[in-house]
Design a protein around this motif. Structure first.
Motif, short mmCIF file in Angstrom:
data_model
loop_
_atom_site.label_atom_id
_atom_site.label_comp_id
_atom_site.label_asym_id
_atom_site.label_seq_id
_atom_site.Cartn_x
_atom_site.Cartn_y
_atom_site.Cartn_z
N ARG A 124 9.95 19.60 -14.39
CA ARG A 124 10.06 20.88 -13.68
C ARG A 124 9.09 21.03 -12.51
N TYR A 125 8.05 20.19 -12.44
CA TYR A 125 7.12 20.25 -11.31
C TYR A 125 7.45 19.19 -10.27
N ASN A 126 8.69 18.69 -10.30
CA ASN A 126 9.22 17.76 -9.30
C ASN A 126 8.56 16.39 -9.27
N HIS A 127 8.06 15.92 -10.39
CA HIS A 127 7.56 14.55 -10.49
C HIS A 127 8.49 13.77 -11.40
N ILE A 128 8.68 12.51 -11.08
CA ILE A 128 9.54 11.65 -11.90
C ILE A 128 8.81 11.31 -13.17
N SER A 129 9.44 11.63 -14.31
CA SER A 129 8.78 11.40 -15.60
C SER A 129 9.45 10.29 -16.41
N ASP A 130 10.58 9.75 -15.91
CA ASP A 130 11.22 8.62 -16.58
C ASP A 130 12.30 8.02 -15.71
N ILE A 131 12.50 6.73 -15.85
CA ILE A 131 13.61 6.01 -15.24
C ILE A 131 14.18 5.15 -16.36
N ALA A 182 3.73 6.55 -14.91
CA ALA A 182 3.23 5.41 -14.13
C ALA A 182 2.61 4.36 -15.05
N LYS A 183 1.89 4.80 -16.08
CA LYS A 183 1.30 3.87 -17.05
C LYS A 183 2.39 3.16 -17.85
N ARG A 184 3.39 3.92 -18.33
CA ARG A 184 4.48 3.32 -19.10
C ARG A 184 5.27 2.35 -18.23
N LEU A 185 5.45 2.68 -16.96
CA LEU A 185 6.19 1.82 -16.04
C LEU A 185 5.44 0.51 -15.80
N ALA A 186 4.13 0.58 -15.65
CA ALA A 186 3.32 -0.62 -15.46
C ALA A 186 3.44 -1.55 -16.68
N ALA A 187 3.45 -0.97 -17.87
CA ALA A 187 3.61 -1.78 -19.09
C ALA A 187 5.00 -2.41 -19.13
N TRP A 188 6.02 -1.66 -18.74
CA TRP A 188 7.39 -2.20 -18.70
C TRP A 188 7.46 -3.37 -17.73
N GLU A 189 6.84 -3.21 -16.56
CA GLU A 189 6.87 -4.25 -15.53
C GLU A 189 6.16 -5.53 -16.01
N THR A 237 0.83 -1.21 0.00
CA THR A 237 0.00 0.00 0.00
C THR A 237 0.87 1.25 0.00
N LEU A 238 1.91 1.27 0.82
CA LEU A 238 2.82 2.42 0.86
C LEU A 238 3.57 2.56 -0.45
N ALA A 239 4.08 1.46 -1.00
CA ALA A 239 4.81 1.52 -2.27
C ALA A 239 3.92 2.10 -3.37
N THR A 240 2.67 1.68 -3.41
CA THR A 240 1.72 2.19 -4.40
C THR A 240 1.46 3.68 -4.19
N ALA A 241 1.28 4.09 -2.94
CA ALA A 241 1.03 5.51 -2.63
C ALA A 241 2.25 6.37 -3.00
N LEU A 242 3.44 5.85 -2.75
CA LEU A 242 4.65 6.59 -3.11
C LEU A 242 4.74 6.78 -4.62
N ARG A 243 4.45 5.74 -5.37
CA ARG A 243 4.44 5.85 -6.83
C ARG A 243 3.45 6.92 -7.28
N LYS A 244 2.26 6.88 -6.71
CA LYS A 244 1.22 7.85 -7.11
C LYS A 244 1.65 9.28 -6.79
N HIS A 245 2.33 9.46 -5.68
CA HIS A 245 2.75 10.79 -5.25
C HIS A 245 3.95 11.32 -6.05
N TYR A 246 4.90 10.46 -6.37
CA TYR A 246 6.16 10.91 -6.98
C TYR A 246 6.22 10.79 -8.50
N LEU A 247 5.47 9.88 -9.12
CA LEU A 247 5.56 9.66 -10.56
C LEU A 247 4.47 10.43 -11.30
N THR A 248 4.80 10.88 -12.53
CA THR A 248 3.75 11.48 -13.35
C THR A 248 2.78 10.37 -13.75
N PRO A 249 1.51 10.70 -13.95
CA PRO A 249 0.54 9.67 -14.35
C PRO A 249 0.94 8.96 -15.66
N ASP A 250 1.45 9.70 -16.62
CA ASP A 250 1.86 9.11 -17.89
C ASP A 250 3.01 8.12 -17.68
#
Length: 174
Positions: free
Chosen positions: A161-168, A99-106, A84-97
């Motif tokens: 620039r808005y402090n969200h992770i947009s790629d890894i 997060a979707k690309r990351l889920a597909a990669w996973e 639950t915490l890992a999911t909340a951290l992802r939602k808070h720190y990653l851009t929505p776009d």
């Protein structure tokens, strides 16, 4: 350089991080989820040693270090990982776009996309790699295993620039 170690678990930290994240999200305030104020290294056999971790609000390196520290703590408890915490951290720190690309990669790779691995690193370091376009690139080096079996993975984390992770990625955007 920010450095965090998960050599010894701090059970209270996870609760504090979760409470801070819930409070920050509930109030709509962008905040840093970390225990930076008081991080101490365990005492060594020969002498007590202390470790200091510092950061600056709004700084990309601090933000990425906070995310990876909390995320690894949430995922790292093999007996009771805090999904639950890992999911909340992802939602808070990653851009929505992203997060979707990351889920597909996973799904395609059968591994955790944030860590680019199936397990959790024993150590990590975070360092600045400078501005890239309208964002900032941060290098996260993850160390898996120990001793002669240690393997390191270097990740390039792009913060918009808005402090969200947009790629890894495993290669630099530079």
């Amino acid at each position: 350089m920010n450095r965090k170690s998960s050599a010894h678990r701090r059970p209270g930290r996870r609760a504090a991080v979760a409470a801070g994240l819930v409070l920050a999200v509930g109030l709509g305030v962008s905040t840093q989820v970390s225990a930076q104020a008081s991080v101490h290294a365990p005492a060594k056999a020969s002498a007590a040693a202390s470790q200091s971790v510092s950061g600056t609000f709004g700084q990309a390196v601090t933000r990425v270090a906070d995310f990876y520290g909390a995320y690894i703590d949430a995922k790292g408890d093999y007996a009771d990982p805090d999904v639950t915490l890992a999911t909340a951290l992802r939602k808070h720190y990653l851009t929505p776009d992203f997060a979707k690309r990351l889920a597909a990669w996973e799904k395609k790779n059968g591994a955790d996309g944030v860590l680019r691995a199936q397990n959790v690193p024993a150590q990590w370091t975070v360092s600045d790699n400078g501005a890239v376009g309208n964002g900032h690139e941060v290098i996260v080096t993850l160390a898996f295993g120990s001793g002669e079996t240690t393997q390191k993975t270097k990740l390039f984390v792009l913060v918009e620039r808005y402090n969200h992770i947009s790629d890894i990625a495993t290669t630099s955007a530079r």
